[in-house]
Design a protein around this motif. Structure first.
Motif, short mmCIF file in Angstrom:
data_model
loop_
_atom_site.label_atom_id
_atom_site.label_comp_id
_atom_site.label_asym_id
_atom_site.label_seq_id
_atom_site.Cartn_x
_atom_site.Cartn_y
_atom_site.Cartn_z
N UNK A 64 0.72 -1.13 -0.02
CA UNK A 64 -0.04 0.15 0.04
C UNK A 64 1.02 1.17 -0.08
N UNK A 65 0.75 2.22 -1.06
CA UNK A 65 1.39 3.33 -1.18
C UNK A 65 0.54 4.52 -0.81
N UNK A 66 1.18 5.44 0.44
CA UNK A 66 0.21 6.63 0.86
C UNK A 66 1.04 7.71 0.64
N UNK A 67 0.30 8.96 0.61
CA UNK A 67 0.97 10.11 0.96
C UNK A 67 0.22 10.34 2.38
N UNK A 68 0.06 11.61 2.79
CA UNK A 68 -0.11 11.76 4.44
C UNK A 68 -1.66 11.77 4.38
N UNK A 69 -2.46 12.09 3.31
CA UNK A 69 -3.87 11.83 3.00
C UNK A 69 -4.55 10.85 2.71
N UNK A 70 -4.02 10.08 1.89
CA UNK A 70 -4.83 8.93 1.03
C UNK A 70 -3.86 8.09 0.57
N UNK A 71 -4.59 7.16 -0.04
CA UNK A 71 -3.94 5.97 -0.85
C UNK A 71 -3.62 6.12 -2.32
N UNK A 72 -2.40 6.24 -2.53
CA UNK A 72 -1.98 6.24 -4.04
C UNK A 72 -2.28 5.01 -4.85
N UNK A 73 -1.50 3.91 -4.28
CA UNK A 73 -1.80 2.66 -5.18
C UNK A 73 -1.83 1.49 -4.19
N UNK A 74 -2.38 0.55 -4.54
CA UNK A 74 -2.52 -0.83 -3.92
C UNK A 74 -1.94 -1.99 -4.87
N UNK A 75 -1.09 -2.80 -4.63
CA UNK A 75 -0.46 -3.88 -5.50
C UNK A 75 -0.61 -5.29 -4.57
N UNK A 118 9.36 -2.76 -8.92
CA UNK A 118 9.15 -1.60 -9.37
C UNK A 118 7.62 -1.27 -8.79
N UNK A 119 7.73 0.06 -8.17
CA UNK A 119 6.46 0.70 -7.72
C UNK A 119 6.25 2.26 -8.34
N UNK A 120 4.98 2.48 -8.50
CA UNK A 120 5.00 4.03 -9.07
C UNK A 120 5.00 4.78 -7.98
N UNK A 121 5.96 6.07 -7.93
CA UNK A 121 6.28 7.08 -6.85
C UNK A 121 5.34 7.78 -6.81
N UNK A 122 5.00 8.65 -7.62
CA UNK A 122 3.99 9.75 -7.51
C UNK A 122 4.36 10.68 -6.38
N UNK A 123 3.39 10.79 -5.32
CA UNK A 123 3.94 11.59 -4.12
C UNK A 123 3.86 10.74 -2.92
N UNK A 124 4.24 9.36 -3.13
CA UNK A 124 4.45 8.32 -2.15
C UNK A 124 5.27 8.90 -0.99
#
Length: 634
Positions: A58-69, A80-86
């Motif tokens: 589970x990839x989170x920023x402070x407020x929400x889930x970015x991605x779940x693998x 390899x994971x998507x970074x975004x604002x993780x």
């Protein structure tokens, strides 16, 4: 009995350390694989293979889930994971998490797992947390088991341990490593009871959640004829640890102590089903014939003993499905070559649809062989991009409705019918829906079985001029003990003289009520069932003289009924019929016994209007043909 209390304390005081988040340094990069632009390479360590559970990231920023693998197959050194604002990575495997879509990172980080009511085992799972720096391209995370384990070392115990009780056990825990003191979970008491006193290393008596509070453990049992209890205290419990309780006798004083070690970590996972996206049988695309039951949530198919033809099991997935392996389990499955002869599975061409790829398998299963138990077929399924199976289907085939029937009488488990040969499925079976006695009444000719020469396996039909041994000098076994010569199926033996004697002690009159060898009260009588033997292959004139006569044994203690048909004998293989039961004045029933060339016989004669009986062993060197009765092996 005096009850004494022995007090002790555990030698190891495990201080629970505060487990915080894993910090990933900015220069941690893993060049084994190229990252996608703006991506993160994650390296997983310390994750033991379960073979059942996917790795959820589970990839989170402070407020929400970015991605779940949810990963089933991966290179542990480079994911390899998507970074975004993780900012935070949460990894977990082995338990089902609540929906994170509406949770903040902090809320998800405080997810809890609970102990099932009445269970002595907390669920075993792995978890890890890592913070991601703003410019970071790589991160290493060590995952740990989220529970501890308690073992018992009873190899030096000078007492008979009967029970171990653990009190003040937490009923909940955080999924991810946090400060345990923050969780005020209810506690419970768990118990392990031994069927027999242990004298070895007993692993995994309990799995428990971590705790910063004391746990109270009591070892109960017997020592030197006295009931004892050994109370002790475990100051704290840390996740990922194994606490081994050793019980021993030191200077004639019973003592115990704990040792602690890291729970042995295994290798990285190599596969297993993703329970969140399991390959389930697709009800809409499958063809399930009448009589077949399917549990679509667990991939279990139940097939009746009559078998199934034209069944299609379909799966709807993102990729086509391959049949990786077929396993068959159950008694006599390999011996009877069930897979090759009776189970046929073929794959249809995959069909592309707007919702995915539909893969179908045609399954045909032949009718169960007589006397065969049920068995299971496990189909292991695989996607072409995986090197191992990812899900499976279990097909359960019911046992044959035709099973060898036995009657417990005089402490002996008798076959309900005479033997036919050594083939398990070629015995005499009751008519559908009929009792054993009703089958004797309605199908007398077919209930007689075959006649045998002593020591030989092949039987002679009592109704035909036949010699199954031909002119061959077939193997003979005297006494009758060699399995290759046995005329009864595997798991049974020819009734012995002692077993006949237990059924009808020497000197017992027929008819009468008497006490058998095992003190059972038995009533025996001569019974003639109504009707003539019109279905006999014998000549009409001879058949008209034959009657359906038997010795009927009934246990007045159990109600069980054992039928011994009065079969007579054949003096040679060319006798057209056995000639039994045609004389109401004198009846003879003879059966081979296993020891030497003995004939166990029953006779009843009328003298001066009174029926008298005789039974026993006869050593006469008879080379003719008589029936045999099988007894189930102990």
């Amino acid at each position: 009995m005096n009850k004494q209390i022995y007090r002790l304390s555990f030698g190891f005081l495990s201080l629970l350390s505060i487990a915080g988040l894993t910090a990933c340094s900015d220069n941690e990069e893993f060049p084994s694989n190229e990252t996608t632009p703006g991506g993160i390479q994650l390296k997983i360590k310390g994750f033991s293979a379960t073979g059942q559970d996917a790795l959820h990231i589970y990839q989170f920023n402070a407020d929400r889930l970015i991605e779940h693998s949810a990963l089933r197959q991966y290179d542990a050194a480079s994911i390899n994971l998507t970074k975004g604002d993780t900012r935070t990575l949460y990894c977990v495997s082995g338990i089902e998490m609540r929906d994170p879509s509406n949770l903040s990172s902090a809320e998800f980080g405080r997810s809890m797992v609970t102990l099932e009511v009445g269970s002595s085992f907390a669920p075993i799972f792995f978890s890890g947390v890592a913070e991601i720096g703003e410019e970071q391209k790589g991160c290493e995370m060590t995952m740990r088991r989220g529970v501890a384990r308690i073992d018992l070392d009873a190899r030096d115990a000078e007492m008979e341990i009967s029970e171990i009780v653990v009190e003040n056990v937490p009923t909940a825990s955080y999924v991810f490593p946090m400060t345990v003191g923050e969780l005020d979970a209810p506690t419970t008491t768990i118990t392990h009871t031994f069927d027999s006193a242990p004298d070895t290393l007993e692993e995994g008596l309990f799995t428990i959640f971590e705790s910063s509070d004391e746990l109270h453990v009591t070892v109960k049992g017997m020592a030197r004829g006295t009931e004892i209890e050994i109370p002790a205290t475990l100051s704290s419990v840390e996740r990922g640890k194994v606490y081994t309780l050793r019980v021993y006798d030191r200077n004639v004083v019973l003592d115990a102590s704990f040792s602690v070690s890291d729970w042995e970590e295994g290798t990285n996972i190599s596969g297993g089903p993703d329970t969140a996206a399991a390959l389930l049988i697709d009800e809409d695309s499958s063809v399930i014939p009448a009589g077949v039951k399917v549990d679509y949530t667990r991939n279990i198919v139940e097939v009746p003993a009559s078998g199934v033809s034209g069944m299609t099991l379909a799966f709807n997935s993102d990729l086509k499905i391959e049949l990786d392996t077929v396993y068959l389990t159950g008694e006599r499955v390999e011996k009877d070559s069930v897979r090759q002869k009776y189970v046929k599975i073929a794959k249809q061409n995959p069909i592309n649809t707007p919702t995915g790829v539909v893969t179908k398998f045609n399954v045909n299963i032949a009718e169960q062989l007589k006397a065969r138990p049920g068995y299971e077929i496990r189909l292991e399924l695989r996607k072409p991009n995986l090197s191992i199976s990812c899900d499976d289907v279990t097909i359960r085939v019911a046992e044959s409705p035709y099973q060898i029937e036995t009657v417990m009488m005089a402490g002996v488990n008798w076959m309900a019918y005479n033997a036919t040969n050594s083939d398990l499925g070629d015995q005499i079976f009751s008519l559908p829906g009929k009792s054993v006695e009703d089958t004797y009444k309605e199908a007398w000719v077919s209930t007689i079985g075959n006649f045998f020469q002593f020591g030989r396996q092949k039987g002679y039909s009592p109704w035909e001029k036949n010699d199954p041994n031909g002119n061959e000098d077939t193997e003979r076994n005297i006494p009758w003990t060699n399995p290759d010569c046995m005329p009864v199926p595997e798991g049974y033996h020819v009734a012995k003289a002692a077993e006949w004697l237990a059924l009808l002690p020497a000197g017992t009159q027929i008819p009468s009520t008497y006490t058998a060898g095992n003190k059972e009260t038995i009533k025996v009588e001569i019974v003639e069932y109504p009707g003539t033997i019109t279905d006999s292959p014998c000549e009409t004139a001879n058949a008209a003289n034959l009657r359906k006569r038997c010795y009927r044994f009934e246990s007045l203690d159990t109600g069980n009924v054992l039928i011994i048909p009065i079969c007579g004998l054949k003096s040679n293989s060319w006798d057209l019929y056995p000639g039994y039961g045609k004389n109401k004045i004198h009846d003879f029933a003879g059966y081979w016994v296993a020891e030497d060339r003995y004939l166990w016989y029953f006779t009843v004669a009328e003298e001066n209007g009174v029926l008298t009986s005789a039974q026993g062993q006869n050593r006469w060197n008879y080379n003719g043909f008589v029936p045999t009765r099988g007894v189930k092996d102990n």
